[in-house]
Scaffold this motif. Structure first.
Motif, short mmCIF file in Angstrom:
data_model
loop_
_atom_site.label_atom_id
_atom_site.label_comp_id
_atom_site.label_asym_id
_atom_site.label_seq_id
_atom_site.Cartn_x
_atom_site.Cartn_y
_atom_site.Cartn_z
N ARG A 105 0.84 -1.21 0.00
CA ARG A 105 0.00 0.00 0.00
C ARG A 105 0.87 1.26 0.00
O ARG A 105 1.94 1.29 0.61
CB ARG A 105 -0.90 0.02 1.23
CG ARG A 105 -1.80 -1.19 1.36
CD ARG A 105 -2.58 -1.13 2.66
NE ARG A 105 -3.48 0.01 2.67
CZ ARG A 105 -3.90 0.59 3.79
NH1 ARG A 105 -3.47 0.18 4.97
NH2 ARG A 105 -4.74 1.60 3.74
N GLU A 109 -1.90 6.39 1.98
CA GLU A 109 -3.18 5.76 2.30
C GLU A 109 -3.20 5.35 3.77
O GLU A 109 -4.24 5.44 4.43
CB GLU A 109 -3.40 4.53 1.41
CG GLU A 109 -3.90 4.87 0.02
CD GLU A 109 -4.54 3.68 -0.68
OE1 GLU A 109 -4.07 2.55 -0.48
OE2 GLU A 109 -5.52 3.90 -1.42
N VAL A 110 -2.05 4.92 4.28
CA VAL A 110 -1.95 4.59 5.70
C VAL A 110 -2.12 5.85 6.53
O VAL A 110 -2.83 5.86 7.55
CB VAL A 110 -0.60 3.90 6.00
CG1 VAL A 110 -0.45 3.64 7.50
CG2 VAL A 110 -0.47 2.61 5.21
N SER A 173 -4.10 6.47 -4.00
CA SER A 173 -3.91 5.07 -4.39
C SER A 173 -3.04 4.96 -5.63
O SER A 173 -2.10 4.15 -5.67
CB SER A 173 -5.27 4.42 -4.64
OG SER A 173 -5.11 3.10 -5.13
N ARG A 177 1.13 5.89 -4.97
CA ARG A 177 1.96 4.68 -5.18
C ARG A 177 3.18 5.00 -6.03
O ARG A 177 4.29 4.54 -5.76
CB ARG A 177 1.11 3.59 -5.85
CG ARG A 177 1.92 2.38 -6.27
CD ARG A 177 1.01 1.26 -6.77
NE ARG A 177 0.16 1.67 -7.86
CZ ARG A 177 0.53 1.72 -9.14
NH1 ARG A 177 1.78 1.39 -9.47
NH2 ARG A 177 -0.31 2.09 -10.08
N ASN A 180 5.65 6.90 -3.93
CA ASN A 180 6.14 6.20 -2.75
C ASN A 180 7.59 5.76 -2.94
O ASN A 180 8.11 5.73 -4.05
CB ASN A 180 5.26 4.98 -2.48
CG ASN A 180 5.10 4.68 -1.02
OD1 ASN A 180 4.72 5.57 -0.25
ND2 ASN A 180 5.35 3.45 -0.61
#
Length: 210
Positions: A105, A109-110, A173, A177, A180
């Protein structure tokens, strides 16, 4: 804007100085007494060291610039952010800069789950933070991702004000990503053409998956 920065290490301090140079009012807090930051920012009249629990009331936008291991505790301490924009500057790495597995993930989002009442925007994490001071006004693209259009617009304005070019990569999302750690947009600066190509390729992959 009135910007609150949570974390006064290298990342938080550089962001504070960059935003202050652009004329924003900056409030910054660490895990200790605000007086420990007085000397660090003595040349900046519009950077104000404060206690952590003062940040939310004083700021229109908050930036989370702490170590990944501290994110849960810091956000719990901040409490209800009541729709405030929260810029996630964190990367999910440990003290040795090794990747912390989040089950595939994106880290933002966390963060959104940990701060459900905030409007989270991922930003300021895809290249060396010092560039936000050293390369102001040189046309470098600064990526952002988020799920709220108003929050994305506000952060885009902030990025433009400090001399960079905002580039919205998509939702937390999808774009989050790519931004990230180990993501295709992370690790170095990119031209608009490079970014457009990566976004197009990744969008096509998403369509195939569906």
């Amino acid at each position: 804007m009135k910007i609150g920065i949570i974390g006064a290490g290298t990342v938080g301090a550089i962001l504070a100085k960059s935003m202050a140079l652009a004329g924003h009012e900056v409030f910054i807090a660490n895990s200790r007494d605000p007086e420990t930051l007085t000397e660090v920012f003595r040349d900046f009249e519009n950077i104000h060291p404060v206690w952590k629990d003062e940040l939310t009331a004083k700021s229109e936008v908050l930036a989370l610039a702490v170590r990944w291991k501290d994110t849960r505790k810091v956000l719990e301490d901040l409490g209800d952010l009541n729709g405030r924009i929260l810029i996630d500057v964190t990367n999910n790495v440990d003290e040795n800069f090794d990747l912390i597995d989040l089950g595939g993930r994106p880290s933002s989002e966390v963060i959104q789950e940990l701060a459900p009442s905030a409007r989270v925007v991922k930003a300021f994490n895809t290249f060396k933070i010092s560039k936000y001071l050293d390369d102001r006004g040189t046309g470098i693209i600064s990526f952002i991702a988020g799920n709220d259009e108003g929050a994305l617009n506000t952060v885009s304005e902030l990025i433009s004000s400090i001399g960079f070019v905002p580039y919205i990569t998509g939702t937390l999302s999808f774009g989050g990503r790519l931004m990230n750690v180990k993501g295709r947009l992370a690790g170095k600066t990119r031209s608009k053409e490079e970014a457009d190509s990566i976004i197009k390729e990744e969008s096509e992959k998403e369509i195939i998956k569906k």
